[in-house]
Design a protein around this motif. Structure first.
Motif, short mmCIF file in Angstrom:
data_model
loop_
_atom_site.label_atom_id
_atom_site.label_comp_id
_atom_site.label_asym_id
_atom_site.label_seq_id
_atom_site.Cartn_x
_atom_site.Cartn_y
_atom_site.Cartn_z
N LEU A 111 0.83 -1.21 0.00
CA LEU A 111 0.00 0.00 0.00
C LEU A 111 0.86 1.26 0.00
O LEU A 111 0.58 2.22 -0.73
CB LEU A 111 -0.93 0.00 1.21
CG LEU A 111 -1.84 1.21 1.37
CD1 LEU A 111 -2.78 1.35 0.19
CD2 LEU A 111 -2.63 1.13 2.68
N LEU A 112 1.94 1.25 0.78
CA LEU A 112 2.82 2.42 0.85
C LEU A 112 3.50 2.67 -0.50
O LEU A 112 3.63 3.82 -0.94
CB LEU A 112 3.86 2.23 1.95
CG LEU A 112 3.33 2.29 3.39
CD1 LEU A 112 4.43 1.95 4.38
CD2 LEU A 112 2.76 3.67 3.70
N HIS A 113 3.96 1.59 -1.16
CA HIS A 113 4.60 1.74 -2.48
C HIS A 113 3.65 2.40 -3.47
O HIS A 113 4.04 3.29 -4.24
CB HIS A 113 5.05 0.39 -3.01
CG HIS A 113 6.17 -0.23 -2.23
ND1 HIS A 113 7.10 0.53 -1.56
CD2 HIS A 113 6.51 -1.53 -2.02
CE1 HIS A 113 7.97 -0.27 -0.96
NE2 HIS A 113 7.63 -1.52 -1.23
N ARG A 114 2.42 1.98 -3.45
CA ARG A 114 1.45 2.52 -4.40
C ARG A 114 1.02 3.93 -4.04
O ARG A 114 0.73 4.74 -4.92
CB ARG A 114 0.26 1.57 -4.50
CG ARG A 114 0.60 0.32 -5.30
CD ARG A 114 -0.31 -0.85 -5.02
NE ARG A 114 0.06 -2.01 -5.84
CZ ARG A 114 1.05 -2.86 -5.54
NH1 ARG A 114 1.76 -2.68 -4.44
NH2 ARG A 114 1.32 -3.88 -6.34
N LEU A 115 1.00 4.24 -2.75
CA LEU A 115 0.73 5.62 -2.34
C LEU A 115 1.85 6.55 -2.80
O LEU A 115 1.59 7.69 -3.22
CB LEU A 115 0.55 5.69 -0.83
CG LEU A 115 -0.79 5.22 -0.26
CD1 LEU A 115 -0.77 5.28 1.27
CD2 LEU A 115 -1.93 6.05 -0.81
N GLU A 116 3.08 6.08 -2.71
CA GLU A 116 4.22 6.88 -3.19
C GLU A 116 4.08 7.19 -4.68
O GLU A 116 4.32 8.32 -5.11
CB GLU A 116 5.52 6.11 -2.91
CG GLU A 116 5.85 5.96 -1.44
CD GLU A 116 6.82 4.83 -1.16
OE1 GLU A 116 7.12 4.59 0.02
OE2 GLU A 116 7.26 4.16 -2.12
N ILE A 117 3.69 6.18 -5.45
CA ILE A 117 3.51 6.38 -6.89
C ILE A 117 2.33 7.31 -7.15
O ILE A 117 2.38 8.18 -8.02
CB ILE A 117 3.31 5.03 -7.58
CG1 ILE A 117 4.61 4.23 -7.54
CG2 ILE A 117 2.85 5.20 -9.02
CD1 ILE A 117 4.51 2.85 -8.16
N CYS A 125 12.55 9.16 -8.07
CA CYS A 125 11.87 8.41 -7.03
C CYS A 125 10.68 7.64 -7.58
O CYS A 125 10.36 6.54 -7.11
CB CYS A 125 11.43 9.34 -5.90
SG CYS A 125 12.80 10.07 -5.00
N PHE A 126 10.02 8.21 -8.58
CA PHE A 126 8.93 7.49 -9.23
C PHE A 126 9.46 6.21 -9.88
O PHE A 126 8.85 5.13 -9.75
CB PHE A 126 8.28 8.39 -10.28
CG PHE A 126 7.18 7.72 -11.06
CD1 PHE A 126 5.89 7.66 -10.55
CD2 PHE A 126 7.44 7.16 -12.30
CE1 PHE A 126 4.87 7.04 -11.27
CE2 PHE A 126 6.43 6.54 -13.02
CZ PHE A 126 5.14 6.49 -12.50
N LEU A 127 10.59 6.31 -10.57
CA LEU A 127 11.17 5.14 -11.21
C LEU A 127 11.64 4.12 -10.18
O LEU A 127 11.48 2.90 -10.38
CB LEU A 127 12.35 5.56 -12.10
CG LEU A 127 11.99 6.41 -13.32
CD1 LEU A 127 13.25 6.83 -14.07
CD2 LEU A 127 11.06 5.64 -14.26
N LEU A 128 12.20 4.59 -9.06
CA LEU A 128 12.64 3.67 -8.01
C LEU A 128 11.46 2.92 -7.41
O LEU A 128 11.55 1.72 -7.11
CB LEU A 128 13.39 4.44 -6.92
CG LEU A 128 14.74 5.05 -7.33
CD1 LEU A 128 15.37 5.79 -6.15
CD2 LEU A 128 15.68 3.98 -7.85
N SER A 129 10.34 3.62 -7.23
CA SER A 129 9.14 2.95 -6.71
C SER A 129 8.62 1.92 -7.72
O SER A 129 8.15 0.85 -7.33
CB SER A 129 8.05 3.98 -6.40
OG SER A 129 8.45 4.85 -5.37
#
Length: 287
Positions: free
Chosen positions: A141-147, A179-183
């Motif tokens: 959930l956190l990964h997708r919130l970051e994106i 950071c988008f690419l890293l996520s």
């Protein structure tokens, strides 16, 4: 159920784009980001539908359900970001435009697409079992919130005039992109089974990528407000100093409001990265 959701996703994204494409005023309100989101989600969904109709998913070496969950969860947040940005831009447009009904319809169909993609995530998880459903865990959930937050930031910085005049602001845009690419890499690591293919443990890779993203966002959370709102660095500390905010008939969010939105969202995403970092560190050192 899967085909019904695909058709609903195709219909809602296609209608949202078509309504905007027919009215130039709504095109200005939607901006490049929302139009890109609807077109991108339509193309990806159409590709998935063709693959399933042809039975090609059985030839893939990796989990098809995992791919469906990853793509649908990302499309959920993309369409949601497109709905939010478009609705925000149209709030000041509706009282002065004859296309208010069109704007409401576009927002409704974009929101419907978000619901359809979210329903696919839940349905696919329930069908495939717990293995592929990392999206329902706290790290997923956190990964997708970051994106998702990064996608909303991209929507607000779609105009290069916000940052091209300062190298520090260009650095902030680079931070958002990196950071988008890293996520996205983190999501791919969760989708594929990389445990035996990397020289270091996958949890350590996740921890390192999240730490790097948090440090990058920490620099952006300082530099973006400093160079956008501090007069000594060429910024505009007062909203009244931005002439684009005085025209109530504009079909877009004024520049100062966009700068403020990016500053707030940068701080929000930094907080998400910090929570993600703490959770990953706890899991890594206590495993």
């Amino acid at each position: 159920m899967g085909y019904f959701l695909r058709l609903l996703q195709l219909l809602s994204t296609c209608v949202a784009f078509s309504l905007v494409a027919g009215v130039s005023t709504l095109q200005a309100a939607a901006g490049n980001w929302s139009i890109f989101v609807w077109c991108f989600c339509f193309v990806v969904t159409l590709t998935i539908l063709i693959v399933e109709l042809c039975g090609l998913q059985s030839r893939l070496h990796h989990s098809w359900d995992g791919f469906l969950i990853t793509s649908a969860s990302c499309a959920t947040f993309l369409c949601l970001s497109g709905s939010i940005v478009f609705a925000t831009a149209c709030i000041q447009l509706l009282p002065h435009s004859p296309f208010g009904d069109h704007a409401i319809a576009v927002t409704a169909f974009s929101s419907l697409a978000s619901v359809a993609y979210a329903t696919e995530v839940v349905w696919t998880c329930a069908r495939s079992g717990e293995f592929s459903c990392s999206v329902l865990t706290l790290p997923g959930l956190l990964h997708r919130l970051e994106i998702f937050v990064a996608c909303v930031i991209f929507a607000f910085i779609s105009s290069p005039n916000l940052y091209v005049h300062q190298p520090a602001l260009e650095w902030c845009v680079a931070v958002y992109s990196i950071c988008f690419l890293l996520s996205a890499v983190t999501l791919l690591l969760n989708w594929y089974d990389w445990d035996n293919r990397l020289p270091v443990p996958v949890p350590l890779v996740h921890l390192g990528l999240t730490l790097l993203s948090a440090l990058l966002y920490a620099s952006a959370v300082v530099l973006w407000p400093l160079y956008q709102f501090n007069g000594e660095f060429g910024g505009q500390p007062q909203r009244s100093s931005d002439v684009s905010c005085h025209d109530k008939l504009t079909s877009y969010i004024c520049t100062w409001d966009q700068r403020l939105a990016v500053a707030v969202l940068t701080a929000v995403n930094l907080l998400i990265y910090v929570v993600d970092l703490v959770d990953l560190a706890r899991r890594f050192f206590h495993q």
